[in-house]
Design a protein around this motif. Structure first.
Motif, mmCIF file in Angstrom:
data_model
loop_
_atom_site.group_PDB
_atom_site.id
_atom_site.type_symbol
_atom_site.label_atom_id
_atom_site.label_comp_id
_atom_site.label_asym_id
_atom_site.label_seq_id
_atom_site.Cartn_x
_atom_site.Cartn_y
_atom_site.Cartn_z
ATOM 1 N N PHE A 231 -45.154 2.082 85.165
ATOM 2 C CA PHE A 231 -45.920 1.928 83.936
ATOM 3 C C PHE A 231 -47.417 2.100 84.194
ATOM 4 O O PHE A 231 -48.156 2.576 83.335
ATOM 5 N N GLY A 232 -47.873 1.700 85.372
ATOM 6 C CA GLY A 232 -49.268 1.909 85.718
ATOM 7 C C GLY A 232 -49.612 3.391 85.791
ATOM 8 O O GLY A 232 -50.680 3.829 85.336
ATOM 9 N N ASN A 233 -48.695 4.179 86.360
ATOM 10 C CA ASN A 233 -48.899 5.627 86.364
ATOM 11 C C ASN A 233 -48.918 6.183 84.946
ATOM 12 O O ASN A 233 -49.779 6.996 84.588
ATOM 13 N N LEU A 234 -47.957 5.756 84.133
ATOM 14 C CA LEU A 234 -47.874 6.259 82.759
ATOM 15 C C LEU A 234 -49.095 5.879 81.936
ATOM 16 O O LEU A 234 -49.450 6.581 80.980
ATOM 17 N N ALA A 235 -49.741 4.784 82.280
ATOM 18 C CA ALA A 235 -50.929 4.359 81.543
ATOM 19 C C ALA A 235 -52.087 5.338 81.696
ATOM 20 O O ALA A 235 -52.977 5.394 80.847
ATOM 21 N N VAL A 236 -52.067 6.112 82.793
ATOM 22 C CA VAL A 236 -53.154 7.067 83.014
ATOM 23 C C VAL A 236 -52.683 8.520 82.954
ATOM 24 O O VAL A 236 -53.503 9.428 82.824
ATOM 25 N N ASP A 237 -51.366 8.752 83.049
ATOM 26 C CA ASP A 237 -50.820 10.106 82.980
ATOM 27 C C ASP A 237 -49.406 10.021 82.407
ATOM 28 O O ASP A 237 -48.527 9.419 83.029
ATOM 29 N N PRO A 238 -49.149 10.598 81.220
ATOM 30 C CA PRO A 238 -47.835 10.434 80.573
ATOM 31 C C PRO A 238 -46.726 11.297 81.158
ATOM 32 O O PRO A 238 -45.574 11.181 80.725
ATOM 33 N N GLU A 239 -47.028 12.164 82.120
ATOM 34 C CA GLU A 239 -45.974 12.999 82.704
ATOM 35 C C GLU A 239 -44.844 12.125 83.239
ATOM 36 O O GLU A 239 -45.095 11.101 83.887
ATOM 37 N N ALA A 240 -43.620 12.567 83.017
ATOM 38 C CA ALA A 240 -42.481 11.795 83.498
ATOM 39 C C ALA A 240 -41.286 12.714 83.707
ATOM 40 O O ALA A 240 -41.142 13.750 83.040
ATOM 41 N N ALA A 241 -40.421 12.322 84.645
ATOM 42 C CA ALA A 241 -39.198 13.050 84.934
ATOM 43 C C ALA A 241 -38.062 12.043 85.066
ATOM 44 O O ALA A 241 -38.182 11.072 85.820
ATOM 45 N N LEU A 242 -36.985 12.255 84.334
ATOM 46 C CA LEU A 242 -35.841 11.340 84.338
ATOM 47 C C LEU A 242 -34.648 12.030 84.980
ATOM 48 O O LEU A 242 -34.459 13.246 84.836
ATOM 49 N N LEU A 243 -33.833 11.253 85.683
ATOM 50 C CA LEU A 243 -32.628 11.767 86.327
ATOM 51 C C LEU A 243 -31.458 10.860 85.996
ATOM 52 O O LEU A 243 -31.472 9.674 86.340
ATOM 53 N N PHE A 244 -30.456 11.427 85.311
ATOM 54 C CA PHE A 244 -29.245 10.699 84.939
ATOM 55 C C PHE A 244 -28.051 11.277 85.696
ATOM 56 O O PHE A 244 -28.036 12.462 86.061
ATOM 57 N N PHE A 245 -27.044 10.424 85.900
ATOM 58 C CA PHE A 245 -25.819 10.833 86.577
ATOM 59 C C PHE A 245 -24.592 10.441 85.766
ATOM 60 O O PHE A 245 -24.580 9.402 85.104
ATOM 61 N N ASP A 246 -23.549 11.237 85.869
ATOM 62 C CA ASP A 246 -22.186 10.768 85.640
ATOM 63 C C ASP A 246 -21.578 10.645 87.030
ATOM 64 O O ASP A 246 -21.138 11.632 87.623
ATOM 65 N N PHE A 247 -21.614 9.434 87.578
ATOM 66 C CA PHE A 247 -21.264 9.258 88.987
ATOM 67 C C PHE A 247 -19.826 9.653 89.317
ATOM 68 O O PHE A 247 -19.578 10.216 90.388
ATOM 69 N N PRO A 248 -18.819 9.380 88.473
ATOM 70 C CA PRO A 248 -17.460 9.774 88.853
ATOM 71 C C PRO A 248 -17.286 11.280 89.026
ATOM 72 O O PRO A 248 -16.517 11.729 89.881
ATOM 73 N N SER A 249 -18.005 12.079 88.239
ATOM 74 C CA SER A 249 -17.827 13.525 88.310
ATOM 75 C C SER A 249 -18.896 14.225 89.126
ATOM 76 O O SER A 249 -18.728 15.389 89.509
ATOM 77 N N GLY A 250 -20.025 13.549 89.389
ATOM 78 C CA GLY A 250 -21.124 14.184 90.097
ATOM 79 C C GLY A 250 -22.044 14.988 89.193
ATOM 80 O O GLY A 250 -22.944 15.682 89.680
ATOM 81 N N ARG A 251 -21.858 14.893 87.881
ATOM 82 C CA ARG A 251 -22.751 15.601 86.956
ATOM 83 C C ARG A 251 -24.145 14.988 86.986
ATOM 84 O O ARG A 251 -24.302 13.774 87.142
ATOM 85 N N THR A 252 -25.145 15.838 86.822
ATOM 86 C CA THR A 252 -26.529 15.400 86.812
ATOM 87 C C THR A 252 -27.234 15.942 85.580
ATOM 88 O O THR A 252 -26.875 17.003 85.048
ATOM 89 N N LEU A 253 -28.247 15.209 85.147
ATOM 90 C CA LEU A 253 -29.087 15.643 84.039
ATOM 91 C C LEU A 253 -30.525 15.348 84.408
ATOM 92 O O LEU A 253 -30.928 14.190 84.517
ATOM 93 N N GLN A 260 -44.434 7.518 76.737
ATOM 94 C CA GLN A 260 -45.452 6.587 76.252
ATOM 95 C C GLN A 260 -44.908 5.156 76.317
ATOM 96 O O GLN A 260 -43.724 4.921 76.049
ATOM 97 N N ILE A 261 -45.768 4.220 76.679
ATOM 98 C CA ILE A 261 -45.421 2.796 76.668
ATOM 99 C C ILE A 261 -45.751 2.236 75.286
ATOM 100 O O ILE A 261 -46.855 2.438 74.787
ATOM 101 N N GLU A 262 -44.797 1.548 74.677
ATOM 102 C CA GLU A 262 -45.024 0.928 73.377
ATOM 103 C C GLU A 262 -44.923 -0.585 73.525
ATOM 104 O O GLU A 262 -43.917 -1.104 74.014
ATOM 105 N N TRP A 263 -45.977 -1.278 73.112
ATOM 106 C CA TRP A 263 -46.023 -2.734 73.153
ATOM 107 C C TRP A 263 -45.769 -3.259 71.748
ATOM 108 O O TRP A 263 -46.304 -2.738 70.766
ATOM 109 N N GLY A 264 -44.947 -4.295 71.630
ATOM 110 C CA GLY A 264 -44.641 -4.821 70.303
ATOM 111 C C GLY A 264 -44.133 -6.248 70.373
ATOM 112 O O GLY A 264 -44.266 -6.933 71.388
ATOM 113 N N GLU A 265 -43.522 -6.658 69.303
ATOM 114 C CA GLU A 265 -43.036 -8.028 69.185
ATOM 115 C C GLU A 265 -41.899 -8.287 70.167
ATOM 116 O O GLU A 265 -40.952 -7.492 70.276
#
Length: 310
Positions: A231-253, A260-265
């Protein structure tokens, strides 16, 4: 080329301090800043890395786009060559967005042992890159707590050259992609700081903790060690990369975009962790395929995953 200067990268940076301040934990974590000082790969960390078979890295492709990718290898593929040098002796799949990763950039890495819920984060400079070797000059290395890591056993797969033929690249999530995200209990978040470089971070929760709606995809932030590296990185640079898996099959995304960080109730709908913070990701590019190089054979959910609130 980025110059190696470990002393300049010590301590919390301005983004981390800003998020810590807004979260009200600034004084509590001041004593933990020494975790981020330059360390040597010796003792327990070196021993841990020697037995690992799973690594996640965050870095930039030849075009400068940020991605997060998995690397799987036999025990010993993470080779501590010196107290400040780590050699990753494994091949990044030809279909992976970080295949052929350029040298001269800072790399974020997380080595995970899912079975024992242990992880170590490593940051450093890529000084060599070939088809089956990454050499990293290490600047930081420290352990993280076992919270939210689902226990699982991964079995390596035999190399399958045909897997790269099914890789899909695009800019929009397919129905299968959305199903994978909504079913995931684990993903990895890659972020970057303009001065410090990249970071790779584990995120876990119950299936469904990452939501997908018309505005993109988002997830609640859980209580953790309060360092707020990502979150500290995102506070100064919004670039981001996400990696998801379907572990049983080995699929990747692999997803690349901005967050963006959203603060709320606190405890509003979707605030499963009760922190008042959510992260909302906007997609620019994706790579989908079967690029993990392993598959899950056993799985035990983390017993203290927060309950979904919507």
């Amino acid at each position: 080329m980025i110059k190696l200067n470990p002393a300049a990268d010590a301590g919390f940076h301005a983004g981390e301090l800003a998020v810590q301040r807004q979260a009200g934990v600034l004084q509590d974590v001041a004593r933990m800043s020494r975790m981020l000082e330059p360390v040597e790969l010796s003792g327990g960390i070196a021993g841990f890395l020697a037995d690992r078979t799973f690594l996640v890295i965050t870095g930039r492709d030849a075009g400068g786009r940020l991605w997060t990718s998995p690397i799987v290898g036999p025990p010993g593929f993470l080779d501590v060559r010196s107290p400040t040098t780590l050699a990753v002796r494994a091949r990044i799949s030809a279909g992976d967005p970080l295949h052929g990763i350029p040298v001269g950039q800072k790399l974020g890495m997380t080595a995970v042992e899912f079975a024992t819920r242990r992880r170590v984060r490593i940051n450093g400079l890529v000084v060599a890159s070939t088809d089956d070797l990454l050499e990293v000059a290490v600047e930081q290395a420290y352990g993280n707590c076992p919270q939210y890591i689902q226990q699982r056993l991964l079995t390596p797969d035999e190399p399958d050259p045909s897997a790269t033929k099914d890789v899909r690249r695009g800019t929009e999530l397919s129905p299968d992609d959305i199903h994978l995200i909504r079913s995931a209990d684990t993903f990895f978040l890659g972020t970057v700081n303009p001065e410090r470089g990249a970071d790779a971070s584990h995120r876990g929760g119950p299936p469904g903790f990452v939501r997908v709606d018309a505005g993109g995809l988002w997830w609640p932030d859980y209580k953790g060690n309060n360092l707020f590296n990502s979150f500290g990185n995102l506070a100064v640079d919004p670039e981001a990369a996400l990696l998801f898996f379907d572990f049983p099959s080995g699929r990747t995304l692999h997803l690349s975009g901005t967050t963006q960080i959203e603060w709320g109730e606190v405890r509003r709908a979707g605030d499963d962790g009760g922190t008042g913070r959510i992260a909302r990701f906007h997609l620019d590019r994706l790579v989908a395929g079967r690029l993990l190089g392993a598959h899950e054979t056993r799985h035990l959910p983390y017993s203290r995953n927060p309950a979904l609130t919507d």
